[in-house]
Scaffold this motif. Sequence first.
Motif, PDB file in Angstrom:
ATOM      1  N   GLY B  79       0.836  -1.190   0.000  1.00 49.17           N
ATOM      2  CA  GLY B  79       0.000   0.000   0.000  1.00 49.17           C
ATOM      3  C   GLY B  79       0.873   1.243   0.000  1.00 49.17           C
ATOM      4  N   ASN B 117      -2.440  -5.117  -1.415  1.00 44.64           N
ATOM      5  CA  ASN B 117      -2.579  -3.666  -1.441  1.00 44.64           C
ATOM      6  C   ASN B 117      -3.356  -3.171  -0.253  1.00 44.64           C
ATOM      7  N   CYS B 118      -2.616  -2.819   0.775  1.00 42.95           N
ATOM      8  CA  CYS B 118      -3.182  -2.188   1.943  1.00 42.95           C
ATOM      9  C   CYS B 118      -4.014  -3.074   2.848  1.00 42.95           C
ATOM     10  N   LEU B 119      -3.376  -3.440   3.939  1.00 44.93           N
ATOM     11  CA  LEU B 119      -4.043  -4.233   4.967  1.00 44.93           C
ATOM     12  C   LEU B 119      -4.738  -3.322   5.957  1.00 44.93           C
ATOM     13  N   GLY B 120      -4.616  -2.022   5.752  1.00 42.70           N
ATOM     14  CA  GLY B 120      -5.302  -1.096   6.640  1.00 42.70           C
ATOM     15  C   GLY B 120      -4.637  -0.902   7.987  1.00 42.70           C
ATOM     16  N   CYS B 121      -3.342  -1.195   8.093  1.00 41.07           N
ATOM     17  CA  CYS B 121      -2.639  -0.948   9.363  1.00 41.07           C
ATOM     18  C   CYS B 121      -1.539   0.070   9.109  1.00 41.07           C
ATOM     19  N   CYS B 122      -1.867   1.115   8.389  1.00 42.66           N
ATOM     20  CA  CYS B 122      -0.854   2.017   7.871  1.00 42.66           C
ATOM     21  C   CYS B 122       0.044   2.615   8.936  1.00 42.66           C
ATOM     22  N   ALA B 123      -0.490   2.757  10.162  1.00 46.87           N
ATOM     23  CA  ALA B 123       0.335   3.338  11.221  1.00 46.87           C
ATOM     24  C   ALA B 123       1.486   2.426  11.576  1.00 46.87           C
ATOM     25  N   LEU B 124       1.365   1.128  11.247  1.00 47.15           N
ATOM     26  CA  LEU B 124       2.421   0.191  11.597  1.00 47.15           C
ATOM     27  C   LEU B 124       3.350  -0.092  10.430  1.00 47.15           C
TER      28      LEU B 124
END
Lengths: 1028, 151
Positions: B79, B117-124
């Motif tokens: 992502g 494409n993007c697991l939705g844990c972008c802060a990590l």
Amino acid sequence: MTKINSQAELEEYRKNLRSKTDPNKRWVSLCSGSACNASSSAEVATAIENELEKHGLSGSVGFKRTGCHGFCEKGPIVDIHPEKICYFNVAATDVPEIISETIKENRLIDRLLYTDPATGEKIAHESDIPFYKHQGRIVFSSNSKVDPKNIDDYLAVGGYSALAKALCEMKPQQVIDTVKEAGLRGRGGAGFPTGRKWEFARNNPGDTKYVIVNADEGDPGAYMDRSLLEGNPHAVLEGLLIGAYAIGAHQGYIYVRQEYPLAVENVNIAIKQAEEAGFIGKNILGSGFGFTVEVAQGAGAFVCGEETALLRSLEGKPGEPKARPPFPAESGLWGMPTNINNVETWVNVPMIINNGANFFAAIGTDGSKGTKIFSLVGKVNNTGLVEVPMGITLKDIIYKVGGGVPKGKKFKAVQTGGPSGGCIPTEHLGRGVDFDELAKVGAIMGSGGMIVMDEDTCMVDMARYFLAFLTEESCGKCVPCREGIRQMLKILTNITQGKGKMSDIDRLERLAKTTASASLCALGKTAPSPVLSTLRYFRHEYEEHIKKHHCRAGVCKKLVKSPCQNACPAGVDVPRYVRAIGAGKFGEAVAVIREKIPFPAVCGYVCVHYCESKCRRGELEEAIAIRELKRFAADHDDGSWKQNFKATPATGKKVAIVGSGPAGLTAAYYAAKLGHDTTVFEALPKTGGMMRVGIPSYRLPDEILDREIKDIEDIGVKIKTNSPVESLDELFAQGFNAIFVGVGAHRGTSMGMEGETTPGIVDGIDLLREVNLGKEVKVGGKVLVVGGGNVAIDAARTARRLGASEVTIVYRRTRSEMPASEEEIEEALEEGIEIVYLATPTKAKKMDGKVKVKFIRMELGDVDTSGRRTPVPIEDSEFVKEYDLVVKAIGQESLVPDKFGLVVERGGRIKVDSDTLATPRDGVFAGGDVVIGPASVIEAIALGREAAIAMDKYLGGEGKIDEVLAPPEGEPAAFNLEEAEGEKHRPLVDMLPIDERVKGYAQVVLGWDIERAKMETLRCLRCDLEKH
Amino acid sequence: MDGNDKIDLIIDKYDGKPGSVIQALLEIQREHRWLPREVLLKVSEKLDVPMSRIQHIVTFYKAFSLAPKGRHEVHVCMGTACHVRGGARVLDAVENKTGIKPGQTDAELKFSLKTVNCLGCCALGPVMEIDGKTHGKMAPAKAEEVLKNYE
């Protein structure tokens, strides 16, 4: 869960629930969203349950595993209610202390509290934490209060009251009118007015109508919908039910990405509980309205976020979009009128029904009402989900809520709108974020992904990245998208590998136009946006990749051998000379350095070392001391490079160099090496430019500079001192064929302060020049230096050595913004110099032999277009002090004589062609500070090289200045993992004792011995040997 | 009950609902971890969906795997947020360590590698997911360490 059959029963149930809850009761909420789960919040949960049990508190202290709190950077997050104390990065091992200290004894645990990065202050309560304080949460607020697996929690905060109101008190058309009046626009990206879309579906003929939740959130970097669906699924259901009622649909679908298993699980649980409660099913709340809903999963196709493709997927077909019209409101799922809305859109509905249209319309801007949830990610300190009112500026989101860019790196751009969007550079950060404002600058708000990028992000690579993504995700149905995107990707890949041509940019633009206008669906239509947007604002990066095969961010692997070498303006092969030092071959190390620059010692003593800021070891404990190693090698040189030096036979051409600073002398060195008869004209009695008269000798000893200048003279460069050049015509008349102007920037910029011309106020550059030329300068008593760069520091330290009893530097911003290098600031403080931050002089007057200066205190205000916070005067904070001498050092300008006949711009800088450094005047080139403004020795050297290449080509040569001075490196010695591993910092450098330093101009930094130098080389990770 | 019976049960659930062929295939994929041709033929017959459409579906949607998977499924997030934080270098390290490229499974059937494409844990970010477990704040060396723990 008992079935609720009417609005009255619902309110009764809710009243009962609330009466059972004591608002003052202690309870703990643990964020259990996917990101916190990934950080092991499940272990924390078990620990909390166990600890509460152990202390016998399970009955009196509540514990909820709630939905996402939004501050994902700091998870797992534990909130203590009712005080709303926030603990961050909680591990299971912290839990016993939380229970025993905070729950039982009301004591805060400092290490778990939020720390303000600027002040170091600890902040305990949510409402004081900047990340939360600057948001405006109305949609996302319930997440932290509600356990998504428990419908009672949702009911306790008022859930399903909007549904009851709509079903029992309003007619469907009234519901639609309310949503229209509120001005709600779709939150999925397109922003179509929701109420109007509902009305179309309502009015279109059809026996069966459908409502759909589009939870196929595909933009990489965006995860707002996931957190809403996982964290508060009932809110989505309630919105969907209200919409279904308004439209007249009795069947709904929730289409969720299969990559969101927790969302799928929680929404299924919610549906079951809602069915049990009677909110889903027949005759809901006795209204006669019936509704059922099913969950369908996506199967990994970004294009299925497009509504017509989503419908195909629901029908069990490949997700290929269909032409519109007809729109789904007319002919959607199975050909029936269908209304599809994004998750966030649906969640806004209950709030609008409960509070009325005006409540919603009062938030936001004229065209964009309400709030928007963004996922603020990438190079930003506070990463997470933020909800803010429409119209808030990008600046406020990134700096106030987001806390700015980490590690002191420079902001470059923020990408919004995912693969359909664009990047926004610093100059537009003041724009408000809503549906219309960002479109004006080539981006879109999109579904809410907001990715912050810094100096280490390559914009060409970003464009390539998005195109690579879309090439995979294109459904393939229509040629412009399928082929257009693929071809654009090929071109971009070539550019990132150094195989691009300037004509590629035109080709990209043409392909972009065709793809955008001829594609069937939004995927293809918006695919060119990232490319066009990066071209618009970062064209220079494309050109650098193409013309110079240079990736300034250090990202494009094929163009970057190692980050250090890539960051060096002159491209010195750092890893190679570091290895040579490690092998004890100091002469060889110097030869490697000299292949790119003729000043290895000078740079070793004073370079600003851009290389060190990109060193990969710096991502671990500390960057390699590249400059110190260079100095060490230069100090131990054996001169072996001279054996390999090859000069070209004389060309018969004559080159004149005006100015003997680093730019001029470098240009002279290479011009002479290429066979041209070169003469340097220096106005001052001594050579070296700023290296001599700017940098004090306790930093750069005269002998060192003299030695390197002699090496340049030895290859045939003639230097004439005390020879100012009045006009270039004269030089041409003397038979010179090409001229390089490197006269530097050595006139101090005016502060624009009242009383600036008062005697007793001098310019820092002038002071340094006098001292460095050996003139007698009398300084005593109290000295004030105004400024924050290396010149200010040098002037201050020189004043100390000249006998000042007290030296104060005043700078209008804070230490972290000071342009001076860290080492210089440290050494100045060690020499007893005081630095006063956040103050600036406003007026000066000579009185009784002293200079009286009035100051005003400053505070850091808003971020300006350079990405730095502007200092703003604090009212009524003036104070007055007296000095014997005031030194200005706030910047320098250039003074180019008119008679040179050159075009001169802001700051006195000479205008040149950016590729060839040629001025508009035939045969005249320029470089160094006079072109780029006061910069650094290494940048001047790099420009001197460029100019020499251009001049040689101008004079009929090939401009080949590259030389091989070091013997070929054999197979590099095997990497000694043991030596390189483990936490290791730089060996300490020997320094002159502090009390010795200000007595004179002796060298302050004494350097290393051989042992320490070799030890340092072992820390190098040898990035240049990485396989590509 | 063996794997085949489980698959039959799943297919039976969706019997007569041609519109739910994607959901059926997803459930089978979750259970069996890949879709052998025989299974596709069974689905085609029971759900009355032409094999050509099934082929189209399983090659169109990325969730489906037509080759056997390794014991451990490694997903490296590509992502945008992870990319900006150096996700590409993490992928390089994983490719080096496992010896395979995205879309492949190694010869011992130990690891299957895929980019997502993007697991939705972008802060990590950068993020790597193995067998459903998320590993955040990855770096090339850290990724190699994590992989060492899998047999």
